[in-house]
Design a protein around this motif. Structure first.
Motif, PDB file in Angstrom:
ATOM      1  N   ALA A   1       0.830  -1.214   0.000  1.00 30.09           N
ATOM      2  CA  ALA A   1       0.000   0.000   0.000  1.00 30.09           C
ATOM      3  C   ALA A   1       0.862   1.260   0.000  1.00 30.09           C
ATOM      4  CB  ALA A   1      -0.925  -0.009   1.220  1.00 30.09           C
ATOM      5  N   VAL A   2       2.027   1.182   0.645  1.00 32.99           N
ATOM      6  CA  VAL A   2       2.878   2.379   0.809  1.00 32.99           C
ATOM      7  C   VAL A   2       3.729   2.648  -0.438  1.00 32.99           C
ATOM      8  CG1 VAL A   2       4.761   3.396   2.176  1.00 32.99           C
ATOM      9  CG2 VAL A   2       2.939   2.133   3.326  1.00 32.99           C
ATOM     10  N   THR A   3       4.280   1.583  -1.043  1.00 28.57           N
ATOM     11  CA  THR A   3       5.212   1.795  -2.175  1.00 28.57           C
ATOM     12  C   THR A   3       4.839   1.037  -3.458  1.00 28.57           C
ATOM     13  OG1 THR A   3       6.609  -0.115  -1.681  1.00 28.57           O
ATOM     14  CG2 THR A   3       7.133   1.935  -0.509  1.00 28.57           C
ATOM     15  N   GLY A   4       3.923   0.112  -3.380  1.00 26.56           N
ATOM     16  CA  GLY A   4       3.634  -0.767  -4.529  1.00 26.56           C
ATOM     17  C   GLY A   4       4.243  -2.147  -4.313  1.00 26.56           C
ATOM     18  N   ASN A   5       5.475  -2.187  -3.814  1.00 28.53           N
ATOM     19  CA  ASN A   5       6.119  -3.430  -3.356  1.00 28.53           C
ATOM     20  C   ASN A   5       5.924  -4.608  -4.319  1.00 28.53           C
ATOM     21  OD1 ASN A   5       7.624  -4.844  -1.399  1.00 28.53           O
ATOM     22  ND2 ASN A   5       5.808  -5.538  -0.326  1.00 28.53           N
ATOM     23  N   VAL A   6       5.445  -5.731  -3.869  1.00 31.82           N
ATOM     24  CA  VAL A   6       5.364  -6.954  -4.688  1.00 31.82           C
ATOM     25  C   VAL A   6       4.446  -6.784  -5.914  1.00 31.82           C
ATOM     26  CG1 VAL A   6       4.760  -9.408  -4.698  1.00 31.82           C
ATOM     27  CG2 VAL A   6       5.943  -8.421  -2.722  1.00 31.82           C
ATOM     28  N   PRO A   7       3.231  -6.254  -5.768  1.00 30.37           N
ATOM     29  CA  PRO A   7       2.390  -6.111  -6.970  1.00 30.37           C
ATOM     30  C   PRO A   7       3.044  -5.256  -8.056  1.00 30.37           C
ATOM     31  CG  PRO A   7       1.096  -5.735  -4.997  1.00 30.37           C
ATOM     32  CD  PRO A   7       2.519  -5.843  -4.548  1.00 30.37           C
ATOM     33  N   ALA A   8       3.903  -4.306  -7.645  1.00 30.53           N
ATOM     34  CA  ALA A   8       4.544  -3.417  -8.611  1.00 30.53           C
ATOM     35  C   ALA A   8       5.661  -4.105  -9.392  1.00 30.53           C
ATOM     36  CB  ALA A   8       5.084  -2.180  -7.893  1.00 30.53           C
ATOM     37  N   MET A   9       5.994  -5.340  -9.032  1.00 31.25           N
ATOM     38  CA  MET A   9       7.051  -6.049  -9.765  1.00 31.25           C
ATOM     39  C   MET A   9       6.642  -6.330 -11.216  1.00 31.25           C
ATOM     40  SD  MET A   9       8.260  -8.567  -6.704  1.00 31.25           S
ATOM     41  CE  MET A   9       9.603  -9.397  -7.494  1.00 31.25           C
ATOM     42  N   ARG A  10       5.361  -6.257 -11.499  1.00 36.76           N
ATOM     43  CA  ARG A  10       4.907  -6.480 -12.881  1.00 36.76           C
ATOM     44  C   ARG A  10       4.952  -5.208 -13.729  1.00 36.76           C
ATOM     45  NH1 ARG A  10      -0.154  -3.752 -14.288  1.00 36.76           N
ATOM     46  NH2 ARG A  10      -1.632  -3.786 -12.567  1.00 36.76           N
ATOM     47  N   ASN A  11       5.334  -4.076 -13.123  1.00 32.63           N
ATOM     48  CA  ASN A  11       5.157  -2.791 -13.785  1.00 32.63           C
ATOM     49  C   ASN A  11       5.992  -2.575 -15.041  1.00 32.63           C
ATOM     50  OD1 ASN A  11       3.242  -2.116 -11.942  1.00 32.63           O
ATOM     51  ND2 ASN A  11       4.450  -0.596 -10.831  1.00 32.63           N
ATOM     52  N   SER A  12       7.061  -3.342 -15.206  1.00 29.95           N
ATOM     53  CA  SER A  12       7.881  -3.141 -16.409  1.00 29.95           C
ATOM     54  C   SER A  12       7.268  -3.836 -17.627  1.00 29.95           C
ATOM     55  CB  SER A  12       9.306  -3.640 -16.178  1.00 29.95           C
ATOM     56  OG  SER A  12       9.260  -5.012 -15.875  1.00 29.95           O
ATOM     57  N   LEU A  13       6.264  -4.696 -17.404  1.00 34.67           N
ATOM     58  CA  LEU A  13       5.628  -5.404 -18.522  1.00 34.67           C
ATOM     59  C   LEU A  13       4.340  -4.714 -18.942  1.00 34.67           C
ATOM     60  CD1 LEU A  13       5.756  -9.163 -17.431  1.00 34.67           C
ATOM     61  CD2 LEU A  13       7.111  -8.074 -19.217  1.00 34.67           C
ATOM     62  N   PRO A  14       4.087  -4.598 -20.257  1.00 40.90           N
ATOM     63  CA  PRO A  14       2.763  -4.128 -20.684  1.00 40.90           C
ATOM     64  C   PRO A  14       1.706  -5.140 -20.227  1.00 40.90           C
ATOM     65  CG  PRO A  14       4.310  -4.246 -22.528  1.00 40.90           C
ATOM     66  CD  PRO A  14       4.979  -4.902 -21.379  1.00 40.90           C
ATOM     67  N   VAL A  15       0.508  -4.656 -19.926  1.00 47.04           N
ATOM     68  CA  VAL A  15      -0.538  -5.536 -19.387  1.00 47.04           C
ATOM     69  C   VAL A  15      -0.823  -6.712 -20.329  1.00 47.04           C
ATOM     70  CG1 VAL A  15      -3.006  -5.652 -18.828  1.00 47.04           C
ATOM     71  CG2 VAL A  15      -1.609  -3.802 -17.918  1.00 47.04           C
ATOM     72  N   SER A  16      -0.865  -6.446 -21.648  1.00 50.17           N
ATOM     73  CA  SER A  16      -1.185  -7.533 -22.591  1.00 50.17           C
ATOM     74  C   SER A  16      -0.133  -8.642 -22.509  1.00 50.17           C
ATOM     75  CB  SER A  16      -1.276  -6.995 -24.023  1.00 50.17           C
ATOM     76  OG  SER A  16      -0.064  -6.357 -24.340  1.00 50.17           O
ATOM     77  N   LYS A  17       1.136  -8.266 -22.389  1.00 55.36           N
ATOM     78  CA  LYS A  17       2.210  -9.261 -22.300  1.00 55.36           C
ATOM     79  C   LYS A  17       2.113 -10.026 -20.977  1.00 55.36           C
ATOM     80  CE  LYS A  17       6.881  -9.817 -23.757  1.00 55.36           C
ATOM     81  NZ  LYS A  17       8.087  -9.739 -22.997  1.00 55.36           N
ATOM     82  N   LEU A  18       1.789  -9.306 -19.925  1.00 55.61           N
ATOM     83  CA  LEU A  18       1.635  -9.930 -18.611  1.00 55.61           C
ATOM     84  C   LEU A  18       0.536 -10.998 -18.655  1.00 55.61           C
ATOM     85  CD1 LEU A  18       2.268  -9.673 -15.456  1.00 55.61           C
ATOM     86  CD2 LEU A  18       0.241  -8.230 -15.406  1.00 55.61           C
ATOM     87  N   LEU A  19      -0.613 -10.644 -19.230  1.00 60.42           N
ATOM     88  CA  LEU A  19      -1.741 -11.586 -19.279  1.00 60.42           C
ATOM     89  C   LEU A  19      -1.395 -12.800 -20.138  1.00 60.42           C
ATOM     90  CD1 LEU A  19      -4.720  -9.059 -19.592  1.00 60.42           C
ATOM     91  CD2 LEU A  19      -4.003 -10.322 -17.567  1.00 60.42           C
ATOM     92  N   GLN A  20      -0.686 -12.563 -21.252  1.00 58.64           N
ATOM     93  CA  GLN A  20      -0.260 -13.680 -22.101  1.00 58.64           C
ATOM     94  C   GLN A  20       0.639 -14.625 -21.324  1.00 58.64           C
ATOM     95  OE1 GLN A  20      -0.643 -14.707 -25.498  1.00 58.64           O
ATOM     96  NE2 GLN A  20      -2.440 -13.405 -25.289  1.00 58.64           N
ATOM     97  N   SER A  21       1.587 -14.064 -20.588  1.00 59.25           N
ATOM     98  CA  SER A  21       2.550 -14.922 -19.900  1.00 59.25           C
ATOM     99  C   SER A  21       1.895 -15.691 -18.755  1.00 59.25           C
ATOM    100  CB  SER A  21       3.763 -14.120 -19.417  1.00 59.25           C
ATOM    101  OG  SER A  21       3.452 -13.411 -18.265  1.00 59.25           O
TER     102      SER A  21
END
Ligand code: SF4
Length: 175
Positions: free
Chosen positions: A87-107
């Protein structure tokens, strides 16, 4: 004595911060005498209520659903606390931030999936481009870092707030 209305919210987090909340063990009993838990995973309430005094929010803002929820919570909460590093920094969920959403969902849903590969569409909430901390979307009064924040720290923070004091916990930052 009028009880303080407290809510807890679980957005994009692992529930570890809520586990830490429960880790207060017996210290939760005197606390429970002073608060009314009005919403959260530990309460059977479907709609976030009006006029909540304190809301602790675990997790980052990752989806449109999270965003809609935090905006409503903000309107209905006096003191909003970002609980834990997601909640404070993004932390673990933010680890996906370098990937475009479409690529993330595909993977996640297609590549290397043996049975029924395919992006689930409307069955999962639409992701935002990035998972971001709460304070980038709404005003946050207090940040309680840690992954998760220790139970004792959460207890100290809540006790200080109930006593009408400025939180004394060293790791607490004002948002
Ligand atoms: S801060 Fe750590 S414990 Fe809390 S939700 Fe995020 S990953 Fe889980």
């Amino acid at each position: 004595m009028k009880k303080v209305k407290v809510a807890t919210v679980w957005l994009d987090g692992c529930s570890g911060c809520h586990m830490s909340l429960l880790d207060m063990d017996t210290a939760i009993i005197p606390l429970a005498r002073r608060i009314e838990l009005v919403y959260g995973p530990l309460v059977d309430a479907q709609e976030f209520p009006d006029n909540v005094d304190v809301t602790l929010v675990e997790g980052a803002i990752s989806s449109q659903e999270d965003l809609n929820k935090i905006q409503k919570i903000r309107q209905r909460t006096r003191t909003l606390i970002a609980l834990g590093d997601c909640a404070v920094t993004g932390n673990v969920p933010a680890m996906r931030n370098s990937l475009p959403v479409s690529k993330l969902l595909q993977s996640v849903y297609v590549e290397g999936v043996q049975k029924n590969p395919g992006v689930p569409g409307e069955r999962v909430p639409a992701l935002l481009k990035q998972a971001r901390p709460l304070r980038e979307f709404v005003k946050v009064e207090l940040c309680l870092p840690g992954c998760p924040p220790p139970a004792k720290t959460i207890l100290t923070l809540l006790t200080d707030l109930l006593d009408g004091k400025k939180p004394s916990t060293l790791s607490v930052k004002f948002g």
